[in-house]
Design a protein around this motif. Structure first.
Motif, PDB file in Angstrom:
ATOM      1  N   LEU A 228      35.807  49.641  37.740  1.00  0.00           N
ATOM      2  CA  LEU A 228      34.597  50.098  37.069  1.00  0.00           C
ATOM      3  C   LEU A 228      34.060  51.274  37.879  1.00  0.00           C
ATOM      4  CD1 LEU A 228      32.414  49.684  34.878  1.00  0.00           C
ATOM      5  CD2 LEU A 228      31.259  48.160  36.489  1.00  0.00           C
ATOM      6  N   VAL A 229      34.072  52.454  37.270  1.00  0.00           N
ATOM      7  CA  VAL A 229      33.640  53.674  37.955  1.00  0.00           C
ATOM      8  C   VAL A 229      32.304  54.102  37.366  1.00  0.00           C
ATOM      9  CG1 VAL A 229      34.269  56.026  38.582  1.00  0.00           C
ATOM     10  CG2 VAL A 229      36.063  54.337  38.209  1.00  0.00           C
ATOM     11  N   ILE A 230      31.271  54.098  38.208  1.00  0.00           N
ATOM     12  CA  ILE A 230      29.930  54.520  37.809  1.00  0.00           C
ATOM     13  C   ILE A 230      29.587  55.736  38.663  1.00  0.00           C
ATOM     14  CG2 ILE A 230      27.519  53.846  37.542  1.00  0.00           C
ATOM     15  CD1 ILE A 230      28.524  50.910  37.612  1.00  0.00           C
ATOM     16  N   GLY A 231      29.494  56.891  38.026  1.00  0.00           N
ATOM     17  CA  GLY A 231      29.326  58.153  38.738  1.00  0.00           C
ATOM     18  C   GLY A 231      28.174  58.204  39.712  1.00  0.00           C
ATOM     19  N   SER A 232      27.051  57.612  39.366  1.00  0.00           N
ATOM     20  CA  SER A 232      25.870  57.699  40.225  1.00  0.00           C
ATOM     21  C   SER A 232      25.790  56.571  41.251  1.00  0.00           C
ATOM     22  CB  SER A 232      24.609  57.674  39.371  1.00  0.00           C
ATOM     23  OG  SER A 232      24.562  56.462  38.633  1.00  0.00           O
ATOM     24  N   LEU A 233      26.639  55.570  41.114  1.00  0.00           N
ATOM     25  CA  LEU A 233      26.521  54.376  41.960  1.00  0.00           C
ATOM     26  C   LEU A 233      27.729  54.126  42.845  1.00  0.00           C
ATOM     27  CD1 LEU A 233      24.248  52.315  42.221  1.00  0.00           C
ATOM     28  CD2 LEU A 233      25.456  50.898  40.589  1.00  0.00           C
ATOM     29  N   GLY A 234      28.906  53.979  42.244  1.00  0.00           N
ATOM     30  CA  GLY A 234      30.088  53.681  43.035  1.00  0.00           C
ATOM     31  C   GLY A 234      31.232  53.157  42.190  1.00  0.00           C
ATOM     32  N   ILE A 235      32.191  52.575  42.879  1.00  0.00           N
ATOM     33  CA  ILE A 235      33.389  52.040  42.244  1.00  0.00           C
ATOM     34  C   ILE A 235      33.501  50.560  42.566  1.00  0.00           C
ATOM     35  CG2 ILE A 235      35.908  52.165  42.140  1.00  0.00           C
ATOM     36  CD1 ILE A 235      35.686  55.112  42.918  1.00  0.00           C
ATOM     37  N   GLN A 236      33.671  49.753  41.526  1.00  0.00           N
ATOM     38  CA  GLN A 236      33.832  48.313  41.707  1.00  0.00           C
ATOM     39  C   GLN A 236      35.264  47.943  41.336  1.00  0.00           C
ATOM     40  OE1 GLN A 236      30.802  45.528  40.247  1.00  0.00           O
ATOM     41  NE2 GLN A 236      32.460  44.523  39.133  1.00  0.00           N
ATOM     42  N   VAL A 237      35.957  47.272  42.244  1.00  0.00           N
ATOM     43  CA  VAL A 237      37.332  46.837  42.035  1.00  0.00           C
ATOM     44  C   VAL A 237      37.321  45.319  41.924  1.00  0.00           C
ATOM     45  CG1 VAL A 237      39.664  46.845  42.995  1.00  0.00           C
ATOM     46  CG2 VAL A 237      38.143  48.774  43.442  1.00  0.00           C
ATOM     47  N   THR A 238      37.851  44.770  40.826  1.00  0.00           N
ATOM     48  CA  THR A 238      37.841  43.329  40.588  1.00  0.00           C
ATOM     49  C   THR A 238      39.244  42.835  40.280  1.00  0.00           C
ATOM     50  OG1 THR A 238      35.611  43.502  39.667  1.00  0.00           O
ATOM     51  CG2 THR A 238      36.808  41.491  39.201  1.00  0.00           C
ATOM     52  N   SER A 239      39.607  41.732  40.906  1.00  0.00           N
ATOM     53  CA  SER A 239      40.869  41.047  40.611  1.00  0.00           C
ATOM     54  C   SER A 239      40.536  39.686  40.043  1.00  0.00           C
ATOM     55  CB  SER A 239      41.709  40.879  41.872  1.00  0.00           C
ATOM     56  OG  SER A 239      42.058  42.123  42.409  1.00  0.00           O
ATOM     57  N   SER A 240      41.089  39.371  38.867  1.00  0.00           N
ATOM     58  CA  SER A 240      40.861  38.076  38.215  1.00  0.00           C
ATOM     59  C   SER A 240      42.141  37.249  38.320  1.00  0.00           C
ATOM     60  CB  SER A 240      40.498  38.266  36.750  1.00  0.00           C
ATOM     61  OG  SER A 240      39.355  39.068  36.632  1.00  0.00           O
ATOM     62  N   TYR A 241      42.024  36.099  38.979  1.00  0.00           N
ATOM     63  CA  TYR A 241      43.175  35.230  39.194  1.00  0.00           C
ATOM     64  C   TYR A 241      43.381  34.307  37.997  1.00  0.00           C
ATOM     65  CZ  TYR A 241      43.138  36.834  44.007  1.00  0.00           C
ATOM     66  OH  TYR A 241      43.192  37.607  45.124  1.00  0.00           O
ATOM     67  N   ALA A 242      44.559  33.710  37.903  1.00  0.00           N
ATOM     68  CA  ALA A 242      44.913  32.843  36.785  1.00  0.00           C
ATOM     69  C   ALA A 242      44.027  31.600  36.731  1.00  0.00           C
ATOM     70  CB  ALA A 242      46.381  32.423  36.876  1.00  0.00           C
ATOM     71  N   SER A 243      43.490  31.185  37.868  1.00  0.00           N
ATOM     72  CA  SER A 243      42.631  29.994  37.904  1.00  0.00           C
ATOM     73  C   SER A 243      41.214  30.282  37.425  1.00  0.00           C
ATOM     74  CB  SER A 243      42.565  29.438  39.334  1.00  0.00           C
ATOM     75  OG  SER A 243      41.901  30.364  40.177  1.00  0.00           O
ATOM     76  N   GLY A 244      40.885  31.570  37.247  1.00  0.00           N
ATOM     77  CA  GLY A 244      39.523  31.937  36.845  1.00  0.00           C
ATOM     78  C   GLY A 244      38.730  32.547  37.981  1.00  0.00           C
ATOM     79  N   LYS A 245      39.223  32.436  39.207  1.00  0.00           N
ATOM     80  CA  LYS A 245      38.544  33.005  40.377  1.00  0.00           C
ATOM     81  C   LYS A 245      38.592  34.530  40.290  1.00  0.00           C
ATOM     82  CE  LYS A 245      40.205  33.776  44.680  1.00  0.00           C
ATOM     83  NZ  LYS A 245      40.803  33.578  45.971  1.00  0.00           N
ATOM     84  N   GLU A 246      37.518  35.179  40.735  1.00  0.00           N
ATOM     85  CA  GLU A 246      37.466  36.640  40.761  1.00  0.00           C
ATOM     86  C   GLU A 246      37.137  37.122  42.164  1.00  0.00           C
ATOM     87  OE1 GLU A 246      34.834  38.278  37.849  1.00  0.00           O
ATOM     88  OE2 GLU A 246      36.288  37.973  36.234  1.00  0.00           O
ATOM     89  N   SER A 247      37.766  38.203  42.540  1.00  0.00           N
ATOM     90  CA  SER A 247      37.517  38.836  43.829  1.00  0.00           C
ATOM     91  C   SER A 247      37.030  40.257  43.548  1.00  0.00           C
ATOM     92  CB  SER A 247      38.808  38.855  44.638  1.00  0.00           C
ATOM     93  OG  SER A 247      38.657  39.643  45.791  1.00  0.00           O
ATOM     94  N   THR A 248      35.844  40.596  44.053  1.00  0.00           N
ATOM     95  CA  THR A 248      35.237  41.891  43.745  1.00  0.00           C
ATOM     96  C   THR A 248      34.914  42.656  45.027  1.00  0.00           C
ATOM     97  OG1 THR A 248      34.270  40.975  41.740  1.00  0.00           O
ATOM     98  CG2 THR A 248      33.319  43.009  42.564  1.00  0.00           C
ATOM     99  N   THR A 249      35.209  43.948  45.007  1.00  0.00           N
ATOM    100  CA  THR A 249      34.877  44.840  46.109  1.00  0.00           C
ATOM    101  C   THR A 249      34.113  46.027  45.525  1.00  0.00           C
ATOM    102  OG1 THR A 249      36.936  44.245  47.220  1.00  0.00           O
ATOM    103  CG2 THR A 249      35.820  46.223  47.990  1.00  0.00           C
ATOM    104  N   PHE A 250      33.033  46.410  46.190  1.00  0.00           N
ATOM    105  CA  PHE A 250      32.242  47.550  45.721  1.00  0.00           C
ATOM    106  C   PHE A 250      32.269  48.638  46.783  1.00  0.00           C
ATOM    107  CE2 PHE A 250      28.347  50.019  45.198  1.00  0.00           C
ATOM    108  CZ  PHE A 250      28.489  50.387  43.870  1.00  0.00           C
TER     109      PHE A 250
END
Length: 187
Positions: free
Chosen positions: A90-112
């Motif tokens: 997710l690229v937001i020009g005024s804010l930053g970039i959010q990188v998300t990985s969604s696992y098969a179990s439903g768990k999500e890992s997010t880095t901003f």
């Protein structure tokens, strides 16, 4: 929302979903193939057949119980920590970039990553097992040296899209980064 089909570096089918929320906000998601019941059944059968062979030789029922237990624990670990179904950017020009990985179990890992830290988004190449593979990465600006790079953050490490898919993601990111560079100069 637009979805296109591509292939990963290993030849597996993947899908790129592009969603433009506004002129300076885009979401790009790469979906990997779901866990195949055929491959899951094959691995489970192989483990259980080996356990049954050991049971016949040793006549110890603990062998069968352990095989079932190990298979279930292994499957839970694989679904929760290894198998990634979707990677999104997710690229937001005024804010930053959010990188998300969604696992098969439903768990999500997010880095901003704050936009002030982003120096550029580039396509890089690497040699892996006698093949050239391409990957997208974010270059983080070195706080001590404005011209330097402090860190390289690779993207889409699980899905490993081929170059044609990476070029589309790259162009979307560059459009937003270019907007960010031109807006402060005009105000």
């Amino acid at each position: 929302m637009e979805e296109r089909r591509y292939r990963s570096a290993s030849g597996a089918p993947i899908a790129l979903r592009r969603r433009q929320h506004s002129a300076s906000c885009r979401e790009l998601a790469v979906r990997c193939p779901r866990l195949q019941l055929r491959s899951l059944s094959a691995v489970t059968s192989a483990v259980w057949l080996a356990a049954y062979g050991l049971f016949v030789l040793s006549e110890n029922s603990m062998v069968l119980s352990s095989a079932i237990f190990i298979t279930l624990i292994g499957l839970i670990i694989y679904l929760h920590f290894v198998k990634i179904d979707q990677e999104s950017l997710l690229v937001i020009g005024s804010l930053g970039i959010q990188v998300t990985s969604s696992y098969a179990s439903g768990k999500e890992s997010t880095t901003f990553i704050e936009m002030g830290q982003v120096k550029d988004v580039v396509i890089n190449e690497a040699i892996h097992m006698q093949k050239v593979i391409y990957y997208l990465c974010i270059l983080l600006q070195d706080p001590g040296d404005p011209q330097g790079v402090s860190e390289v953050v690779p993207l889409f490490q699980s899905s490993k899209p081929r170059l044609d898919c990476l070029i589309e993601v790259y162009k979307s990111c560059q459009e937003i980064l270019e907007q960010r560079k031109t807006v402060p100069q005009s105000s």
